[in-house]
Design a protein around this motif. Structure first.
Motif, mmCIF file in Angstrom:
data_model
loop_
_atom_site.group_PDB
_atom_site.id
_atom_site.type_symbol
_atom_site.label_atom_id
_atom_site.label_comp_id
_atom_site.label_asym_id
_atom_site.label_seq_id
_atom_site.Cartn_x
_atom_site.Cartn_y
_atom_site.Cartn_z
ATOM 1 N N ALA A 97 -0.448 17.023 -3.249
ATOM 2 C CA ALA A 97 0.024 15.986 -4.185
ATOM 3 C C ALA A 97 1.395 15.447 -3.770
ATOM 4 O O ALA A 97 1.653 14.244 -3.875
ATOM 5 C CB ALA A 97 0.076 16.554 -5.608
ATOM 6 N N LYS A 98 2.253 16.316 -3.279
ATOM 7 C CA LYS A 98 3.589 15.876 -2.832
ATOM 8 C C LYS A 98 3.480 15.019 -1.568
ATOM 9 O O LYS A 98 4.181 14.022 -1.417
ATOM 10 C CB LYS A 98 4.493 17.071 -2.559
ATOM 11 N N ILE A 99 2.598 15.420 -0.660
ATOM 12 C CA ILE A 99 2.410 14.647 0.571
ATOM 13 C C ILE A 99 1.863 13.257 0.226
ATOM 14 O O ILE A 99 2.314 12.251 0.771
ATOM 15 C CB ILE A 99 1.489 15.381 1.562
ATOM 16 N N ARG A 100 0.894 13.217 -0.704
ATOM 17 C CA ARG A 100 0.342 11.924 -1.130
ATOM 18 C C ARG A 100 1.439 11.045 -1.720
ATOM 19 O O ARG A 100 1.547 9.860 -1.388
ATOM 20 C CB ARG A 100 -0.791 12.105 -2.141
ATOM 21 N N TYR A 101 2.272 11.609 -2.571
ATOM 22 C CA TYR A 101 3.370 10.843 -3.178
ATOM 23 C C TYR A 101 4.302 10.287 -2.102
ATOM 24 O O TYR A 101 4.673 9.113 -2.138
ATOM 25 C CB TYR A 101 4.142 11.722 -4.171
ATOM 26 N N LEU A 102 4.680 11.135 -1.154
ATOM 27 C CA LEU A 102 5.562 10.681 -0.075
ATOM 28 C C LEU A 102 4.907 9.575 0.749
ATOM 29 O O LEU A 102 5.552 8.601 1.133
ATOM 30 C CB LEU A 102 5.967 11.846 0.819
ATOM 31 N N ALA A 103 3.601 9.732 1.041
ATOM 32 C CA ALA A 103 2.894 8.720 1.826
ATOM 33 C C ALA A 103 2.830 7.388 1.085
ATOM 34 O O ALA A 103 2.908 6.315 1.699
ATOM 35 C CB ALA A 103 1.492 9.200 2.170
ATOM 36 N N GLU A 104 2.701 7.446 -0.242
ATOM 37 C CA GLU A 104 2.629 6.223 -1.033
ATOM 38 C C GLU A 104 3.992 5.553 -1.211
ATOM 39 O O GLU A 104 4.060 4.333 -1.381
ATOM 40 C CB GLU A 104 2.046 6.532 -2.416
ATOM 41 N N THR A 105 5.054 6.324 -1.154
ATOM 42 C CA THR A 105 6.370 5.762 -1.460
ATOM 43 C C THR A 105 7.287 5.611 -0.255
ATOM 44 O O THR A 105 8.263 4.864 -0.329
ATOM 45 C CB THR A 105 7.089 6.620 -2.521
#
Length: 151
Positions: A35-43
């Motif tokens: 979930a943290k990796i996804r957030y970083l990839a999106e932002t």
């Protein structure tokens, strides 16, 4: 090797991690939940691009491995593996390529689809033929072109 990641291709979580690793020396790892990796990839676009670059590199490695397993003899696979290991994680010295001996004959055998005994005898043959020099700490590829033509 330093800088590589494990845990993919389920980078964002939600499945089994099909890649794993065994530490061969003291290591320091970072863990990020999907979930943290996804957030970083999106932002953070640079993070998304780094993930893509990493997956492309892994894809190239696995594509080359699949081609090698399907089209080359075990002897050719071992010679190619030594050259790959030397170029990726090894060093060059006076025209020779050097493979760090942290990798065992058993590990080499698992990678090329053979037995430890076969790897040991083939490395001895490569050495008798003057293609490599095996020491306690390294496998030195004396002439990579000759090793390639050996097979």
């Amino acid at each position: 090797t330093p800088g590589h990641f494990i845990g993919g291709p389920e980078v964002f979580g939600g499945g089994l991690h099909v890649w794993s690793a065994t530490a061969m020396e003291p290591s320091r790892l970072s863990y990020l939940p999907g979930a943290k990796i996804r957030y970083l990839a999106e932002t953070v676009p640079a993070v998304a691009l780094a993930i893509i670059d990493g997956l492309v590199a892994k894809g190239r490695c696995y594509s080359a491995l699949a081609q090698m397993l399907g089209t080359r003899s075990v002897t050719e696979r071992l010679a190619q593996l030594l050259i790959i290991l030397a170029s990726v994680d090894g060093q060059s010295e006076e025209g020779r390529m050097i493979v760090d001996r942290r990798i065992t004959h058993e590990q080499l055998a698992m990678i090329v689809g053979s037995t430890r005994q076969w790897v040991t005898s083939t490395l001895a043959r490569f050495q008798r033929n003057g293609h490599i020099t095996v020491t306690r700490s390294a496998i030195e590829i004396d002439d990579p072109d000759n090793l390639r033509t050996e097979c």
